[in-house]
Design an enzyme around this catalytic site. Structure first.
Site, PDB file in Angstrom:
ATOM      1  N   GLU A 329       0.840  -1.196   0.000  1.00 25.01           N
ATOM      2  CA  GLU A 329       0.000   0.000   0.000  1.00 25.01           C
ATOM      3  C   GLU A 329       0.876   1.248   0.000  1.00 25.01           C
ATOM      4  O   GLU A 329       1.674   1.446   0.918  1.00 25.01           O
ATOM      5  CB  GLU A 329      -0.913   0.032   1.235  1.00 25.01           C
ATOM      6  CG  GLU A 329      -1.993  -1.026   1.240  1.00 25.01           C
ATOM      7  CD  GLU A 329      -2.960  -0.876   2.409  1.00 25.01           C
ATOM      8  OE1 GLU A 329      -3.995  -1.541   2.385  1.00 25.01           O
ATOM      9  OE2 GLU A 329      -2.664  -0.086   3.338  1.00 25.01           O
ATOM     10  N   CYS A 330       0.741   2.073  -1.024  1.00 18.54           N
ATOM     11  CA  CYS A 330       1.375   3.391  -1.096  1.00 18.54           C
ATOM     12  C   CYS A 330       2.899   3.289  -0.976  1.00 18.54           C
ATOM     13  O   CYS A 330       3.581   3.092  -1.983  1.00 18.54           O
ATOM     14  CB  CYS A 330       0.780   4.330  -0.052  1.00 18.54           C
ATOM     15  SG  CYS A 330       1.073   6.077  -0.435  1.00 18.54           S
ATOM     16  N   ALA A 331       3.463   3.419   0.201  1.00 17.03           N
ATOM     17  CA  ALA A 331       4.909   3.305   0.346  1.00 17.03           C
ATOM     18  C   ALA A 331       5.400   1.940  -0.139  1.00 17.03           C
ATOM     19  O   ALA A 331       6.467   1.829  -0.752  1.00 17.03           O
ATOM     20  CB  ALA A 331       5.314   3.513   1.801  1.00 17.03           C
TER      21      ALA A 331
END
Length: 798
Positions: A329-331
């Site tokens: 997720e994201c990072a």
């Protein structure tokens, strides 16, 4: 009824000092002997980190967008178990929510839903008596949101403080002067996370002392105790433990600080053993893991340090490419890219990331377009995007999500990576699916990923980590001539392209699938209530898997493996009936009599075998639902053995427009069956799962001109298939008689890999139950391409 003293710390707007005051109150209350639970309104990860440091308990989030209104009180009570007071920090201004949402999920909304009194923190640094008017307006704005007290922040002098306090008609619990030593530093996405501040504990000590000296804690507690009892039970993870206790590694440390506390609780409740690792400091992944979770954080700030940890980057790359189920997720998405602002990352994804000047901040209602480790196609979730980076390309050949007809992220049979943050308490099924995928991952020797030679994710000669999730598009890569993907290479007709364009134009409103249902019903002369448009055939299989508590779900193999995946994700273990090789003729007696769900393809993928209607009807039994996958029937001239136009009380027919009409990215399909079955499937279907372009395509593909074009395409496929079959016969390669746009050929061991090395992608067949590496599935292509493949095959066989 549950008693919980509680208070919301809110403000008229951002920047008034909510986090500073709320965190200081939590620390001061704890140090005065109270058991305090800290909560944050909204999706923010950073503030709960400070709350955890202040309370000694996990920080929790309360977000109606991510988990729904009904879960807010249960989650509050869950986070506050055994606490004697809960402090809830608000978000933005008291009444501010998403633009256009009329305050939904705002601090005021959460305070009203949880029936919690509000204490207002007001920055008085630029006003005096006007603060009284501001507080009076906030107090009177909504009677359902009781503002019970005020804390005045950032006063410049005693005289200034008296002027402000005299103008406020509500109880003033405290006055705090300016003190930069207790303000957390900020950067491009807000406050610096607590895990990244070496001085966090010391700053908290100063803050706690300051709050205890300036705020009336007894008065605050008195307000908290006015909160009425709550008529709800604390939240508990709604998942079923899997067998085998799979080991899931969760990224942490200074670069990966963003994840909700409930995420790990759900993983553990689903039967996983959770172990943490630090991509900055550790040199290898934890020993013997079965799954990998890479959450959010600030890898852009630590890009150089991440790049310098070459052993960890290599270990993560190898683990993901080895097929270890992975959620990013994201990072985590950035970490799996080739590079981030030029610094090398893990290199799993054929994508690069960079910092931009633009902030992306939005809630997304998203649907999974394909099966992944988070669930089957059609899985729906609401998530949150919050980043200033951009990934190029934005999505892979298989996207992780679609949202408002936009593709987001990257997915494969073992990977799900996107910018979208999910609060898994609102979607516990994704935690269940992830742990299930980890539990079903191919058994590996302990720690073998650390020594196994590195290989490319799209290497078609490498054994897939999860055979049932393998698809031909994985093999058709690196410039190989594609005979692996079962999608027509003919250009789409102009009328279909126009229909798809209309769908995109009409995507400014929520899609209505009824026109598609009417067109399909008219085409097959069936009642409207017997038709269900879907996001491809895969969505139907996912719905069927969850339709009933199947006792003996059975699949006739060799067969398309999507039904297997869907049933397993729904918690079932399907029985396989494997047909005998050579012609793979149907053997009704081999089907268990107690099979209450039976799935069979016609024509079957990968054999191309077309079963007779009478053979299929012989499989019907009382209490059994017979599901016939006719995804390739429109490629059979005249469709002589189709059940699509026949209304039978126990037969569900699944169709797809993907293959003949060359639009796999549109996900257009439908189911035809008994009205009561269709109604039950529709009740399980995600709202608006069928996109506007797919709806327009379904309407267009069931008009008279489409029928004529389909007949012409099926005839051409038959002629082209004859060229392929005759050429294989000349080479002495046995084939299965096929009525589909592909041919199953017994080329011999190792030929699949040799063809791949020569630049020709054919579909490996050893991932289908009942077949081994001797077999390959070859897609029918125009004769000029087929002859190139036959020439290459002749060389490899010689």
């Amino acid at each position: 009824m549950t008693s919980l003293p509680r208070v919301v710390i809110a403000a008229p707007a951002s920047g008034h000092g909510k986090t500073t005051v709320a965190t200081g109150l939590m620390a001061a209350l704890r140090r005065s002997g109270h058991e305090v639970s800290g909560h944050k309104v909204g999706p923010d990860y950073i503030d709960p980190g400070y709350h955890a440091l202040a309370t000694g308990r996990p920080g929790r989030n309360l977000d109606a967008h991510l988990v729904g209104e009904d879960l807010l009180v249960p989650l509050l009570l869950h986070g506050a178990r055994d606490a004697d007071v809960a402090v809830v920090e608000g978000v933005m201004g008291l009444f501010d929510g998403q633009i256009g949402g009329r305050g939904f999920a705002s601090t005021a909304h959460v305070a009203a839903l949880t029936r919690t009194p509000v204490v207002l923190v007001v920055d008085a640094s630029h006003a005096s008596r006007s603060i009284g008017a501001l507080v009076a307006g906030m107090h009177a704005f909504d009677p359902e949101v009781p503002v019970a007290g005020v804390i005045v922040n950032k006063v410049g002098s005693d005289r200034h403080a008296r002027e402000v306090v005299d103008a406020i008609d509500l109880p003033v619990l405290g006055v705090i002067s300016r003190d930069d030593g207790i303000v957390a530093p900020s950067r491009h996405l807000g406050l610096v996370p607590m895990d990244e501040r070496d001085d966090a504990a010391a700053a908290l000590d100063r803050l706690s002392e300051r709050i205890a000296a300036t705020v009336d804690l007894d008065h605050l507690l008195a307000i908290a105790r006015t909160a009425p009892d709550l008529d709800a039970e604390p939240w508990t993870p709604d998942v079923t433990p899997v067998a085998g206790r799979p080991r899931i590694a969760v990224a942490g440390g200074r670069a990966f600080t963003f994840r909700y506390a409930e995420t790990e609780e759900l993983l553990c409740a689903a039967g996983a053993e959770v172990v943490t690792f630090d991509p900055l400091e550790d040199r290898d992944l934890p020993h013997g893991i079965d799954g990998l979770y890479l959450g959010g954080g600030f890898p852009e700030v630590h890009a150089a340090a991440i790049a310098a940890n070459t052993p960890m980057r290599s270990a993560v790359r190898e683990a993901v490419l080895d097929g270890i189920p992975t959620v990013a997720e994201c990072a985590g998405l950035l970490y799996l890219c080739r590079s981030l602002d030029g610094a090398p990352m893990a290199g799993v994804l054929e994508a690069d990331a960079r910092m931009t000047g633009r902030l992306t901040l939005a809630y997304r209602h998203a649907t999974a377009p394909a099966d992944s480790v988070l669930g089957s196609a059609g899985t729906a979730a609401t998530g949150h995007e919050f980043h200033r980076t951009h990934v190029t390309p934005e999505h892979g050949p298989i996207a992780a999500w679609t949202s408002d007809d936009r593709s987001l992220g990257f997915a494969s049979s073992s990977l799900h990576a996107s910018y979208l943050h999910l609060h898994w308490a609102g979607t516990p099924h994704v935690a269940q699916a992830f742990v299930q995928a980890a539990a079903h991952a191919t058994a590996r020797p302990a720690g073998h990923h650390a020594t196994r030679p590195e290989r490319r994710e799209l290497d078609p000669a490498a054994a897939p980590a999860d055979p049932l999730r393998h698809h031909g598009d994985v093999e058709a890569a690196d410039g190989r001539l594609d005979f692996a993907v079962n999608v027509s290479t003919e250009p789409r007709p102009e009328w279909l392209s126009e229909a798809l364009a209309r769908g995109v134009t009409g995507s400014d409103r929520y899609p209505d699938a009824r026109p598609a249902a009417r067109a399909i019903a008219h085409h097959f002369a069936r009642p409207l209530e017997e038709v269900l448009p879907s996001a491809g055939a895969a969505e139907v299989f996912g719905l069927v898997a969850r339709l009933r508590a199947w006792q003996r779900p059975t699949i006739v193999h060799p067969q398309f493996t999507e039904p297997d995946v869907a049933l397993r994700l729904a918690g079932h273990e399907p029985t396989h009936v494997v047909l005998a090789a050579e012609e793979f003729a149907l053997a009704p007696d081999a089907v268990p009599e107690d099979a209450d769900l039976l799935v069979i393809g016609n024509p079957t993928n990968p054999t191309g075998r077309l079963h007779r209607v009478r053979e299929l009807e012989a499989l019907r039994r009382p209490g059994r639902l017979l599901v016939v996958d006719e995804a390739f029937m429109d490629a059979v001239p005249g469709e002589p053995e189709s059940l699509a136009a026949r209304s039978l009380p126990d037969v569900l027919v699944v169709r797809s427009l993907t293959k003949l009409w060359a639009m796999p990215g549109i996900r257009a399909g439908f189911a035809l069956g008994p009205a009561e079955v269709i109604a039950d499937l529709r009740a399980l279907q995600t709202p608006w799962s069928v996109s506007a372009p797919a709806i327009e395509a379904m309407v267009a593909c069931h008009r008279p001109e489409a029928t004529a074009e389909a007949t012409a395409r099926a005839s051409r496929l038959a002629r082209w298939r004859a060229v392929l079959v005759d050429g294989l016969a000349e080479l002495g390669v046995p084939t299965v008689p096929s009525q589909a746009p592909f041919v199953l050929a017994q080329v011999g061991y190792g030929i699949h890999a040799k063809l791949a090395s020569a630049g020709y992608a054919v579909r490996r067949a050893d991932t289908f139950p009942g077949l081994d590496d001797r077999w390959v599935r070859i897609a029918v292509r125009p004769p000029e391409l087929t002859r190139k493949l036959l020439t290459a095959l002749r060389i490899e066989l010689s």
